[in-house]
Design a protein around this motif. Structure first.
Motif, short mmCIF file in Angstrom:
data_model
loop_
_atom_site.label_atom_id
_atom_site.label_comp_id
_atom_site.label_asym_id
_atom_site.label_seq_id
_atom_site.Cartn_x
_atom_site.Cartn_y
_atom_site.Cartn_z
N GLU A 1 -0.10 -1.73 -6.50
CA GLU A 1 -0.31 -2.30 -7.83
C GLU A 1 1.01 -2.65 -8.50
OE1 GLU A 1 -2.74 0.38 -10.03
OE2 GLU A 1 -4.53 0.02 -8.80
N GLN B 1 -3.86 3.61 -0.67
CA GLN B 1 -4.30 2.91 -1.87
C GLN B 1 -3.59 1.56 -1.93
OE1 GLN B 1 -6.58 3.83 -4.67
NE2 GLN B 1 -7.26 4.88 -2.82
N SER C 1 1.60 13.65 -2.59
CA SER C 1 1.61 12.78 -3.78
C SER C 1 1.80 13.63 -5.03
CB SER C 1 0.30 12.00 -3.86
OG SER C 1 -0.82 12.87 -3.80
N ILE D 1 -8.16 1.27 1.79
CA ILE D 1 -8.75 2.53 1.29
C ILE D 1 -9.36 3.32 2.44
CG2 ILE D 1 -10.59 3.46 -0.16
CD1 ILE D 1 -10.01 1.10 -2.09
N TRP E 1 -5.00 12.73 -4.86
CA TRP E 1 -5.21 11.51 -4.09
C TRP E 1 -6.69 11.28 -3.84
CZ3 TRP E 1 -1.53 8.16 -3.81
CH2 TRP E 1 -1.65 7.07 -2.94
N PRO E 2 -7.20 10.08 -4.09
CA PRO E 2 -8.64 9.83 -3.97
C PRO E 2 -9.24 10.21 -2.63
CG PRO E 2 -7.56 8.00 -5.08
CD PRO E 2 -6.46 8.90 -4.61
N ALA E 3 -8.53 9.96 -1.54
CA ALA E 3 -9.08 10.25 -0.21
C ALA E 3 -8.99 11.73 0.15
CB ALA E 3 -8.34 9.42 0.84
N ARG F 1 -8.92 -4.64 0.37
CA ARG F 1 -8.87 -3.36 -0.34
C ARG F 1 -9.62 -2.29 0.45
NH1 ARG F 1 -7.03 -3.18 -5.45
NH2 ARG F 1 -8.17 -1.25 -5.82
N ALA G 1 0.57 5.83 0.60
CA ALA G 1 -0.27 6.98 0.96
C ALA G 1 0.62 8.21 1.07
CB ALA G 1 -1.00 6.75 2.28
N ALA H 1 0.85 -1.19 0.00
CA ALA H 1 0.00 0.00 0.00
C ALA H 1 0.88 1.24 0.00
CB ALA H 1 -0.93 0.01 1.22
#
Length: 263
Positions: free
Chosen positions: A233, A230, A164, A225, A168-170, A221, A63, A61
């Protein structure tokens, strides 16, 4: 079945050295963080090097941290923060969880890129810095995403940017350091899995596939999250290249700024 054996101490070096010296049979692995990449570059006496002594299995992961300031500081962006620091020298300080942690190195990157000194106040862990920031005893911090966003949403702090390179999605409403005009100040908290160097490619491939399968499960996941991170990958080969690239990056940075890790 996996048995977790905690080996705290020496900023993770005790665990890393133990795994580096274990049999390369795929049964002893190291769950590492970003400081395990950087610390051996700054201090060869720790007894290991993540790129040299380990084989990558995969990224678990990642972040960013979030740059937060106390509400008493009259700024609302990174650009305004740097302008304030230049106009009011020796008034801003940033707290961190200790030398070599992401919360420290993010500040060091910004100081170097902005060519603006900020006093570094190191703590023995994150909690002390967080409490002093809320109380106004320190003014700036690159906090972990969950805690920083929570306090910003409660109006206790102001969130200026995430570390980042990409949004960032969050924290979709918060600009990145790149968007804030400081592309060299990006850094992620990474959580990876590695095996001792010499582990056979077949075993590495099997472990990497198992990790990737686990990271695709809905419950796991969701847990990653929900923490603001995240799921990883990068499988074995790609993660090995990431470690090598980060090693080169930090070797270059610390060569120019050797004082960073001696505070």
């Amino acid at each position: 079945q996996v048995v977790v054996e905690n080996k705290p101490g020496a900023s993770g070096a005790i665990a890393a050295v133990a795994v580096a010296g274990a049999a390369a049979d795929g049964y002893t692995l190291l769950a590492h963080v970003v400081s395990d990449i950087i610390t051996p570059i700054a201090n060869q006496k720790v007894g290991y090097n993540l790129e040299r002594d380990f084989t990558a299995i995969g990224l678990i992961a990642s972040a960013p941290n979030v740059l937060v300031v106390h509400p008493s500081i009259p700024v609302n962006s990174v650009q305004e923060l740097i302008a304030y620091a230049k106009k009011n020298p020796n008034t801003l300080n940033y707290g961190s969880a200790g030398v070599g942690t992401v919360s420290h190195l993010a500040g060091a990157l910004l100081e170097a890129e902005a060519q603006t000194p900020l006093a570094h106040i190191q703590y023995k862990g994150t909690n002390g810095a967080q409490l002093d920031l809320l109380a106004g005893r320190i003014t700036v911090m690159f906090d972990n995403l969950g805690n920083g966003l929570s306090n910003a949403q409660a109006g206790k702090l102001k969130a200026l940017a995430v570390t980042s390179a990409e949004p960032w999605p969050a924290a979709a409403t918060i600009p990145t350091m790149v968007q804030s005009g400081f592309p060299g100040s990006t850094i992620l908290s990474v959580f990876g899995l590695v095996a001792p160097v010499g582990t056979s490619p077949a075993v590495v491939s099997k472990l990497s596939a198992a990790l990737s399968q686990g990271l695709r499960t809905e419950a796991y996941r969701k847990s990653i999250i929900d923490s603001g991170a995240q799921p990883g990958e990068l499988a074995a080969e790609a993660y090995g290249k990431y470690i090598a690239a980060e090693s080169r990056r930090w070797a270059g940075f610390l060569a120019k700024h050797p004082e960073i890790m001696k505070q």
